[in-house]
Scaffold this active site. Structure first.
Site, PDB file in Angstrom:
ATOM      1  N   HIS A 135      -0.374   2.498  20.560  1.00 49.87           N
ATOM      2  CA  HIS A 135       0.940   1.855  20.776  1.00 49.87           C
ATOM      3  C   HIS A 135       1.061   0.548  20.000  1.00 49.87           C
ATOM      4  O   HIS A 135       1.796  -0.346  20.407  1.00 49.87           O
ATOM      5  CB  HIS A 135       1.200   1.580  22.261  1.00 49.87           C
ATOM      6  CG  HIS A 135       0.901   2.737  23.157  1.00 49.87           C
ATOM      7  ND1 HIS A 135       1.851   3.677  23.511  1.00 49.87           N
ATOM      8  CD2 HIS A 135      -0.252   3.135  23.748  1.00 49.87           C
ATOM      9  CE1 HIS A 135       1.294   4.574  24.302  1.00 49.87           C
ATOM     10  NE2 HIS A 135       0.014   4.275  24.459  1.00 49.87           N
TER      11      HIS A 135
ATOM     12  N   SER B 131       8.763 -11.929  -5.826  1.00 44.88           N
ATOM     13  CA  SER B 131      10.187 -11.967  -5.530  1.00 44.88           C
ATOM     14  C   SER B 131      10.891 -12.728  -6.636  1.00 44.88           C
ATOM     15  O   SER B 131      10.351 -13.683  -7.179  1.00 44.88           O
ATOM     16  CB  SER B 131      10.399 -12.671  -4.194  1.00 44.88           C
ATOM     17  OG  SER B 131      11.729 -13.163  -4.110  1.00 44.88           O
TER      18      SER B 131
ATOM     19  N   LYS C 255       6.244 -15.481  -2.763  1.00 41.64           N
ATOM     20  CA  LYS C 255       6.055 -14.134  -2.214  1.00 41.64           C
ATOM     21  C   LYS C 255       5.108 -13.259  -3.012  1.00 41.64           C
ATOM     22  O   LYS C 255       5.049 -13.310  -4.229  1.00 41.64           O
ATOM     23  CB  LYS C 255       7.414 -13.419  -2.154  1.00 41.64           C
ATOM     24  CG  LYS C 255       8.360 -14.034  -1.137  1.00 41.64           C
ATOM     25  CD  LYS C 255       8.197 -13.439   0.231  1.00 41.64           C
ATOM     26  CE  LYS C 255       8.824 -12.071   0.231  1.00 41.64           C
ATOM     27  NZ  LYS C 255       8.796 -11.478   1.543  1.00 41.64           N
TER      28      LYS C 255
ATOM     29  N   GLU D 223       5.138   0.364   0.134  1.00 42.46           N
ATOM     30  CA  GLU D 223       6.524   0.563   0.592  1.00 42.46           C
ATOM     31  C   GLU D 223       7.183   1.732  -0.145  1.00 42.46           C
ATOM     32  O   GLU D 223       7.880   2.556   0.452  1.00 42.46           O
ATOM     33  CB  GLU D 223       7.347  -0.708   0.376  1.00 42.46           C
ATOM     34  CG  GLU D 223       6.971  -1.825   1.320  1.00 42.46           C
ATOM     35  CD  GLU D 223       7.689  -3.124   0.972  1.00 42.46           C
ATOM     36  OE1 GLU D 223       8.416  -3.621   1.821  1.00 42.46           O
ATOM     37  OE2 GLU D 223       7.539  -3.627  -0.153  1.00 42.46           O
TER      38      GLU D 223
END
Ligand code: ARG
Length: 469
Positions: A165, A286, A292, A299
Site C-alpha cells: 500500500h 527543465s 531541476k 516517465e
C-alpha cells in the site's frame, strides 16, 4: 520485358476483370506499402523458398528459378540501399516486389506467384517478422535481467523498507527487491519463447484459402525457411492472427513491468525518497527551473504503456467478428504490431542502460527502515514460537506498538520490563529479532528475503545468465 508484354500487362496485377481504373482515393485508402515495406526481407526470403520449391516440383525450370533468385537478390539490394522506388498504386510490399521482378526478368517473374496467394504470403511474412523480433526481444530482456543481477550483487546486504500500500511494511534486502524484477522479466522471456512455438509454423501453401491443385511441397518450403512444422488447415491459416495477439499480449506485459519499475524509479529518485540517483546522462533538465533534474526516461516508458496496451486492444478488436477466412481488415494488424515491437524493444534497451547506471543511496535506505515499527511481525512470530496463537500474538503486538507511539519509542528501544507488560513470555532473546538486520535475516523461508536465501537466488540467476559475480 518486350514492349508488347508491357502493353498487355494490366495496370494492376489483379486488373484482368476490371474495365475501369482504380480511383486515386481508393489507391490511397487501401495502400499499406508505407508501413509494410518493413517486411521486404521476409517477403523476399519467402519468395526464394517458394521459387526453389516450384522448380523442384517441375512448376518452374531451373533457369526460371535462377532468374527469379537473381532478380530477388537485386531487388533486396536496391531496397536495402535505398534506391528502390515503392509505388503506392501497387498497394503493398508483395505487389511492389513482384511487379518489379516481372519488369526486371519478364515471364519467369510472372510465374513466381504460382500456387500462392497474398493471403498465405502475408501470413508468412508476419510470422517470419515476429520470429525475428521475438528472438531479438528475448536477447534484450536477457540484457535487462543482467543489469538487475549486477545491481543485486553490488548491493548485496543493503537493507531497505519493503512496501505494501506504499506504506512501510517489513524490511527487505535491496537485492531481493531487484531480483523481483529479474523474475518478472524472466517470465516475460518465457512467454516469448513459448509464443515462438505457435509463430514458428509455415502458413505458405494455404494459398487463397483452400489450398491448391498444383503439386506443391510444403514440407520442403518449411525446411528452407527453418519452420519445424506446417499449418494444418488452409482456411484457419489465412485468417489466423492468434500468434500476433499472443505476441502483443506478451509485449504488453513487458511494458507493464517496465512501467511499474519506472514508477518506482520516479518515486525513488525524488527528494521525498532519495533512494537512488539516476545518472546525469539519463536525465533531462527543465527549460525554466535551473535546479531541476527530471526522470524523463522512466516517465516516458511509463507513458508508452498507453500505446502498447492500445495496440493490443486494436488487434483484438480487428479480429473480433471476422468471418473466415481472409478479410482485408487483417491488413490493419501491421501498424499495431510494428509500433509495439519498436516501443517495447526501445524501452527494454533503455531501461537496461538506466538500471546499469543507477546508484543506490544505501544509508538513506537503511535510515528509512527505522521508524514505522517494521519489525512488529517479527515480535508476533516470536510469540508464536512461544506457543501463543498468532491472532492473540497479533493483538499483543498491536498494543505494544500503540504503547511505542504513545511513548515515542521504537520497538528495539523498549526495555524488557516494558515489553513484559504485554506478555510475560517475552525474554531477552527477543532483542536481536527487533532490529531490522535481525528481522531480514530471520526470513529464511524459501523465496524469502533472508541473506542466505537471496544469496542463493542471486547465484542461481548469475549461473543462468552466465554472469560472473
Ligand atoms: N496487404 C494485404 C495485407 O496486409 C495483403 C493481402 C491482401 N490480400 C488480398 N486478397 N487483398 O493483409
Amino acid at each position: 520485358m518486350t514492349t508488347q508484354d508491357a502493353k498487355n500487362q494490366p495496370a494492376k496485377m489483379w486488373g484482368g476483370r476490371f474495365a475501369e481504373t482504380t480511383a486515386a482515393s481508393v489507391e490511397a485508402f487501401t495502400a499499406s506499402i508505407q508501413y509494410d515495406c518493413r517486411l521486404y526481407r521476409h517477403d523476399i526470403a519467402g519468395s526464394r523458398a517458394h521459387a526453389k520449391m516450384l522448380a523442384k516440383q517441375g512448376l518452374l525450370t531451373d533457369d526460371e528459378r535462377d532468374q527469379i533468385l537473381k532478380g530477388l537478390d537485386e531487388i533486396e539490394a536496391e531496397i536495402a540501399g535505398g534506391t528502390f522506388v515503392f509505388r503506392p498504386e501497387l498497394e503493398d510490399i508483395h505487389m511492389n516486389i513482384e511487379k518489379t521482378l516481372v519488369e526486371k526478368i519478364g515471364p519467369a517473374g510472372a510465374k513466381l506467384h504460382t500456387a500462392r496467394s497474398r493471403n498465405d504470403q502475408v501470413a508468412l511474412d508476419i510470422r517470419l517478422y515476429l520470429r525475428e523480433e521475438s528472438e531479438r526481444l528475448i536477447e534484450l530482456l536477457t540484457g535487462l535481467q543482467k543489469a538487475f543481477v549486477k545491481q543485486a550483487r553490488q548491493n548485496l546486504g543493503a537493507i531497505m523498507p519493503g512496501y505494501t500500500h506504499l506504506q512501510r511494511a517489513q524490511p527487505v534486502l535491496v537485492s531481493h527487491h531487484l531480483l523481483a524484477y529479474y523474475e518478472m522479466f524472466g517470465r516475460d522471456r518465457e512467454r516469448l519463447v513459448d509464443g515462438l512455438k505457435r509463430i514458428n509454423i509455415l502458413p505458405l501453401g494455404a494459398a487463397a484459402l483452400a489450398g491448391t491443385g498444383l503439386p506443391i511441397d510444403r514440407e520442403f518450403v518449411a525446411r528452407e525457411l527453418n519452420f519445424p512444422a506446417i499449418t494444418a488447415n488452409s482456411m484457419d491459416t489465412v485468417g489466423d492472427r492468434d500468434f500476433a495477439v499472443e505476441f502483443l499480449a506478451a509485449a504488453t506485459l513487458i511494458q507493464l513491468h517496465l512501467s511499474r519499475l519506472s514508477e518506482e524509479l520516479v518515486l525513488w529518485s525524488s527528494e521525498e525518497f532519495r533512494f537512488v540517483r539516476l545518472a546525469d546522462a539519463y536525465c533531462t533538465g527543465s527549460s525554466i527551473m535551473p535546479q531541476k533534474k527530471n526522470p524523463d526516461i522512466p516517465e516516458l516508458i511509463r507513458g508508452k504503456s498507453g500505446r502498447v496496451v492500445g495496440n493490443l486492444m486494436a488487434l483484438i478488436t480487428i479480429l473480433k467478428g471476422l468471418p473466415l477466412t481472409y478479410n482485408r481488415d487483417l491488413q490493419e494488424d501491421k501498424e499495431p504490431i510494428f509500433d509495439t515491437v519498436d516501443t517495447v524493444s526501445r524501452s527494454v534497451a533503455i531501461a537496461a542502460e538506466l538500471m546499469a547506471n543507477l546508484s543506490f543511496n544505501t544509508e538513506r535506505l537503511l535510515d528509512c527502515t527505522r521508524g514505522g515499527y517494521m519489525t512488529a511481525t517479527d515480535l508476533a512470530d516470536y510469540l508464536v514460537r512461544k506457543n501463543i496463537p498468532f491472532r492473540e500474538a497479533h493483538a499483543i503486538v498491536g498494543r505494544t506498538v500503540a504503547y511505542c507511539i504513545e511513548q515515542n519509542k521504537e520497538l528495539p528501544e523498549l526495555a524488557i520490563e516494558e515489553l513484559r507488560q504485554f506478555s510475560d513470555r517475552i525474554d531477552e532473546d527477543v532483542f536481536p529479532l527487533l532490529t531490522v538486520a535481525g528481522s531480514v535475516n530471520s526470513r529464511r523461508s524459501a523465496g524469502g528475503t533472508g541473506l542466505e536465501r537471496v544469496g542463493e537466488a542471486l547465484a542461481e540467476a548469475e549461473r543462468r545468465l552466465g554472469c560472473t559475480p
